[in-house]
Scaffold this motif. Structure first.
Motif, PDB file in Angstrom:
ATOM      1  N   PHE A  39       0.833  -1.200   0.000  1.00 41.94           N
ATOM      2  CA  PHE A  39       0.000   0.000   0.000  1.00 41.94           C
ATOM      3  C   PHE A  39       0.870   1.253   0.000  1.00 41.94           C
ATOM      4  O   PHE A  39       0.689   2.157  -0.808  1.00 41.94           O
ATOM      5  CB  PHE A  39      -0.932   0.006   1.218  1.00 41.94           C
ATOM      6  N   TYR A  40       1.837   1.305   0.906  1.00 40.84           N
ATOM      7  CA  TYR A  40       2.700   2.482   0.986  1.00 40.84           C
ATOM      8  C   TYR A  40       3.566   2.628  -0.264  1.00 40.84           C
ATOM      9  O   TYR A  40       3.869   3.750  -0.685  1.00 40.84           O
ATOM     10  CB  TYR A  40       3.546   2.440   2.250  1.00 40.84           C
ATOM     11  N   GLU A  41       3.945   1.536  -0.880  1.00 39.69           N
ATOM     12  CA  GLU A  41       4.708   1.607  -2.122  1.00 39.69           C
ATOM     13  C   GLU A  41       3.872   2.251  -3.228  1.00 39.69           C
ATOM     14  O   GLU A  41       4.358   3.084  -3.987  1.00 39.69           O
ATOM     15  CB  GLU A  41       5.175   0.209  -2.552  1.00 39.69           C
ATOM     16  N   ARG A  42       2.610   1.854  -3.324  1.00 38.01           N
ATOM     17  CA  ARG A  42       1.713   2.460  -4.324  1.00 38.01           C
ATOM     18  C   ARG A  42       1.505   3.938  -4.035  1.00 38.01           C
ATOM     19  O   ARG A  42       1.393   4.749  -4.958  1.00 38.01           O
ATOM     20  CB  ARG A  42       0.347   1.768  -4.321  1.00 38.01           C
ATOM     21  N   CYS A  43       1.470   4.308  -2.766  1.00 36.15           N
ATOM     22  CA  CYS A  43       1.262   5.716  -2.385  1.00 36.15           C
ATOM     23  C   CYS A  43       2.413   6.606  -2.843  1.00 36.15           C
ATOM     24  O   CYS A  43       2.219   7.793  -3.086  1.00 36.15           O
ATOM     25  CB  CYS A  43       1.093   5.844  -0.877  1.00 36.15           C
ATOM     26  N   ARG A  44       3.594   6.048  -2.957  1.00 35.23           N
ATOM     27  CA  ARG A  44       4.750   6.844  -3.389  1.00 35.23           C
ATOM     28  C   ARG A  44       4.567   7.415  -4.790  1.00 35.23           C
ATOM     29  O   ARG A  44       5.167   8.425  -5.130  1.00 35.23           O
ATOM     30  CB  ARG A  44       6.015   5.995  -3.341  1.00 35.23           C
ATOM     31  N   ASN A  45       3.759   6.779  -5.601  1.00 32.62           N
ATOM     32  CA  ASN A  45       3.521   7.245  -6.965  1.00 32.62           C
ATOM     33  C   ASN A  45       2.198   7.984  -7.123  1.00 32.62           C
ATOM     34  O   ASN A  45       1.761   8.228  -8.235  1.00 32.62           O
ATOM     35  CB  ASN A  45       3.548   6.053  -7.934  1.00 32.62           C
ATOM     36  N   ALA A  46       1.578   8.348  -6.012  1.00 32.72           N
ATOM     37  CA  ALA A  46       0.278   9.012  -6.061  1.00 32.72           C
ATOM     38  C   ALA A  46       0.399  10.424  -6.613  1.00 32.72           C
ATOM     39  O   ALA A  46       1.384  11.122  -6.386  1.00 32.72           O
ATOM     40  CB  ALA A  46      -0.333   9.058  -4.662  1.00 32.72           C
ATOM     41  N   ASN A  60      -7.443   3.750   5.209  1.00 30.86           N
ATOM     42  CA  ASN A  60      -6.646   4.271   4.100  1.00 30.86           C
ATOM     43  C   ASN A  60      -7.191   3.740   2.783  1.00 30.86           C
ATOM     44  O   ASN A  60      -7.572   2.585   2.673  1.00 30.86           O
ATOM     45  CB  ASN A  60      -5.183   3.849   4.244  1.00 30.86           C
ATOM     46  N   LEU A  61      -7.181   4.602   1.785  1.00 26.41           N
ATOM     47  CA  LEU A  61      -7.804   4.250   0.520  1.00 26.41           C
ATOM     48  C   LEU A  61      -7.040   4.899  -0.622  1.00 26.41           C
ATOM     49  O   LEU A  61      -6.642   6.056  -0.535  1.00 26.41           O
ATOM     50  CB  LEU A  61      -9.244   4.773   0.538  1.00 26.41           C
ATOM     51  N   ILE A  62      -6.799   4.150  -1.677  1.00 26.49           N
ATOM     52  CA  ILE A  62      -6.226   4.696  -2.903  1.00 26.49           C
ATOM     53  C   ILE A  62      -7.339   4.673  -3.933  1.00 26.49           C
ATOM     54  O   ILE A  62      -7.965   3.647  -4.169  1.00 26.49           O
ATOM     55  CB  ILE A  62      -5.039   3.839  -3.406  1.00 26.49           C
ATOM     56  N   ILE A  63      -7.571   5.825  -4.543  1.00 28.26           N
ATOM     57  CA  ILE A  63      -8.595   5.914  -5.585  1.00 28.26           C
ATOM     58  C   ILE A  63      -7.891   6.102  -6.918  1.00 28.26           C
ATOM     59  O   ILE A  63      -7.073   7.009  -7.067  1.00 28.26           O
ATOM     60  CB  ILE A  63      -9.562   7.096  -5.322  1.00 28.26           C
TER      61      ILE A  63
END
Length: 71
Positions: A39-46, A60-63
């Motif tokens: 999750f945190y790895e994906r957040c780095r490219n947000a 926590n949510l990634i849209i």
């Protein structure tokens, strides 16, 4: 974010997320749980990060926005 192994917490916020997404989506909605590190790895490219006042655990949510068709 996926609940950490061994954490006894019951996450109720995800049901609200699903109801909201289904209510407002123009297409199919899919939710995927990610392990904390992933999750945190994906957040780095947000593109953007929005901090809210939500206090629920594991809220926590990634849209991800899809392709917007012209016209």
């Amino acid at each position: 974010m996926q609940v950490d192994p061994g954490d006894p917490v019951e996450v109720n916020i995800w049901e609200a997320y699903i109801r909201t997404a289904v209510t407002h989506a123009e297409q199919d909605v899919s939710l995927v749980e990610l392990e904390r590190a992933a999750f945190y790895e994906r957040c780095r490219n947000a593109y953007a990060v929005v901090a809210t006042g939500e206090s629920a655990l594991y809220a926590n949510l990634i849209i991800r926005k899809g392709v917007v068709a012209a016209g």
